[in-house]
Motif scaffolding. Sequence first.
Motif, PDB file in Angstrom:
ATOM      1  N   TYR A 129       0.854  -1.188   0.000  1.00  0.00           N
ATOM      2  CA  TYR A 129       0.000   0.000   0.000  1.00  0.00           C
ATOM      3  C   TYR A 129       0.887   1.234   0.000  1.00  0.00           C
ATOM      4  CZ  TYR A 129       0.812   0.078   5.080  1.00  0.00           C
ATOM      5  OH  TYR A 129       1.383   0.093   6.323  1.00  0.00           O
ATOM      6  N   LEU A 130       0.267   2.393  -0.135  1.00  0.00           N
ATOM      7  CA  LEU A 130       0.967   3.666  -0.123  1.00  0.00           C
ATOM      8  C   LEU A 130       0.318   4.569   0.908  1.00  0.00           C
ATOM      9  CD1 LEU A 130       0.640   2.766  -3.406  1.00  0.00           C
ATOM     10  CD2 LEU A 130       2.300   4.585  -3.536  1.00  0.00           C
ATOM     11  N   PHE A 131       1.098   5.540   1.397  1.00  0.00           N
ATOM     12  CA  PHE A 131       0.531   6.535   2.304  1.00  0.00           C
ATOM     13  C   PHE A 131       1.260   7.856   2.128  1.00  0.00           C
ATOM     14  CE2 PHE A 131       3.771   4.300   4.774  1.00  0.00           C
ATOM     15  CZ  PHE A 131       4.442   5.325   5.434  1.00  0.00           C
ATOM     16  N   GLU A 132       0.596   8.921   2.580  1.00  0.00           N
ATOM     17  CA  GLU A 132       1.153  10.266   2.493  1.00  0.00           C
ATOM     18  C   GLU A 132       1.935  10.588   3.761  1.00  0.00           C
ATOM     19  OE1 GLU A 132      -1.402  13.474   0.714  1.00  0.00           O
ATOM     20  OE2 GLU A 132      -2.948  11.982   1.162  1.00  0.00           O
ATOM     21  N   THR A 133       3.010  11.356   3.607  1.00  0.00           N
ATOM     22  CA  THR A 133       3.759  11.810   4.772  1.00  0.00           C
ATOM     23  C   THR A 133       3.833  13.325   4.842  1.00  0.00           C
ATOM     24  OG1 THR A 133       5.883  11.818   3.609  1.00  0.00           O
ATOM     25  CG2 THR A 133       5.232   9.765   4.735  1.00  0.00           C
ATOM     26  N   GLY A 134       3.413  14.003   3.815  1.00  0.00           N
ATOM     27  CA  GLY A 134       3.544  15.454   3.748  1.00  0.00           C
ATOM     28  C   GLY A 134       4.650  15.832   2.783  1.00  0.00           C
ATOM     29  N   ALA A 135       5.852  15.304   3.008  1.00  0.00           N
ATOM     30  CA  ALA A 135       6.973  15.611   2.123  1.00  0.00           C
ATOM     31  C   ALA A 135       6.840  14.864   0.801  1.00  0.00           C
ATOM     32  CB  ALA A 135       8.287  15.242   2.798  1.00  0.00           C
ATOM     33  N   ASN A 136       6.513  13.574   0.876  1.00  0.00           N
ATOM     34  CA  ASN A 136       6.325  12.756  -0.322  1.00  0.00           C
ATOM     35  C   ASN A 136       5.511  11.532   0.067  1.00  0.00           C
ATOM     36  OD1 ASN A 136       9.406  12.284   0.662  1.00  0.00           O
ATOM     37  ND2 ASN A 136       8.399  10.326   0.223  1.00  0.00           N
ATOM     38  N   ASP A 137       4.987  10.849  -0.926  1.00  0.00           N
ATOM     39  CA  ASP A 137       4.256   9.611  -0.665  1.00  0.00           C
ATOM     40  C   ASP A 137       5.259   8.493  -0.425  1.00  0.00           C
ATOM     41  OD1 ASP A 137       1.892  10.999  -1.130  1.00  0.00           O
ATOM     42  OD2 ASP A 137       1.935  10.543  -3.267  1.00  0.00           O
ATOM     43  N   VAL A 138       4.825   7.473   0.303  1.00  0.00           N
ATOM     44  CA  VAL A 138       5.690   6.347   0.650  1.00  0.00           C
ATOM     45  C   VAL A 138       5.013   5.050   0.240  1.00  0.00           C
ATOM     46  CG1 VAL A 138       6.770   5.083   2.559  1.00  0.00           C
ATOM     47  CG2 VAL A 138       6.771   7.588   2.561  1.00  0.00           C
ATOM     48  N   MET A 139       5.791   4.152  -0.376  1.00  0.00           N
ATOM     49  CA  MET A 139       5.304   2.819  -0.736  1.00  0.00           C
ATOM     50  C   MET A 139       5.769   1.832   0.333  1.00  0.00           C
ATOM     51  SD  MET A 139       6.107   2.426  -4.803  1.00  0.00           S
ATOM     52  CE  MET A 139       7.853   2.220  -4.484  1.00  0.00           C
ATOM     53  N   VAL A 140       4.868   0.980   0.766  1.00  0.00           N
ATOM     54  CA  VAL A 140       5.230  -0.109   1.657  1.00  0.00           C
ATOM     55  C   VAL A 140       5.415  -1.335   0.779  1.00  0.00           C
ATOM     56  CG1 VAL A 140       4.505  -1.541   3.595  1.00  0.00           C
ATOM     57  CG2 VAL A 140       3.928   0.902   3.566  1.00  0.00           C
TER      58      VAL A 140
END
Length: 181
Positions: A129-140
Amino acid sequence: MTRFEISQTDDTHVVLGKLTSPYGVKGWLKVYSYTSPMDSILEYPEWWVRQGETLKRISIVQGRRQGKGLVVQLEGVDDRSAAEALAQTDILMPKESLPELSDDEYYWHELEGMAVFTQAGERLGRVSYLFETGANDVMVVRGDSDSIDKRERLLPFLPDDVIIEISSQEGRMVVDWDPEF
């Protein structure tokens, strides 16, 4: 590359959000949106809602921001009891109804499940899945039976930096990433 945060539910529909609870006594409902920005879910004039195994098409009469969230009035939902009957249901959309994206844009559901390889050809696993961090999106990325190990890795979704290539047809992506990290 741009991302659109929509979760996959099956081969034909994606989940756009959730009707969470009634809002007031006139049939309005609170909406939790998975779209980014969150109020873009209101751009679709009709939604499909899933109650158990049943999909039902329903039209939006009106919707708006309310505080930090969204509220919506749906056709045929005229009182609190009718709104309560729809609370905690998923909001879906047929995939073919989603706007077409340019070549360098992807819906998150298109990336989920892709096999992830390093430039050296080492398989790190699949995008969970993916999620937002504010700076950039992150893929798990979770290791699977075909990967170099069973580790879970968090990779920044940074096109042309970390993400080197995405092949939707092959269901794979190549990343510039040290497997030891």
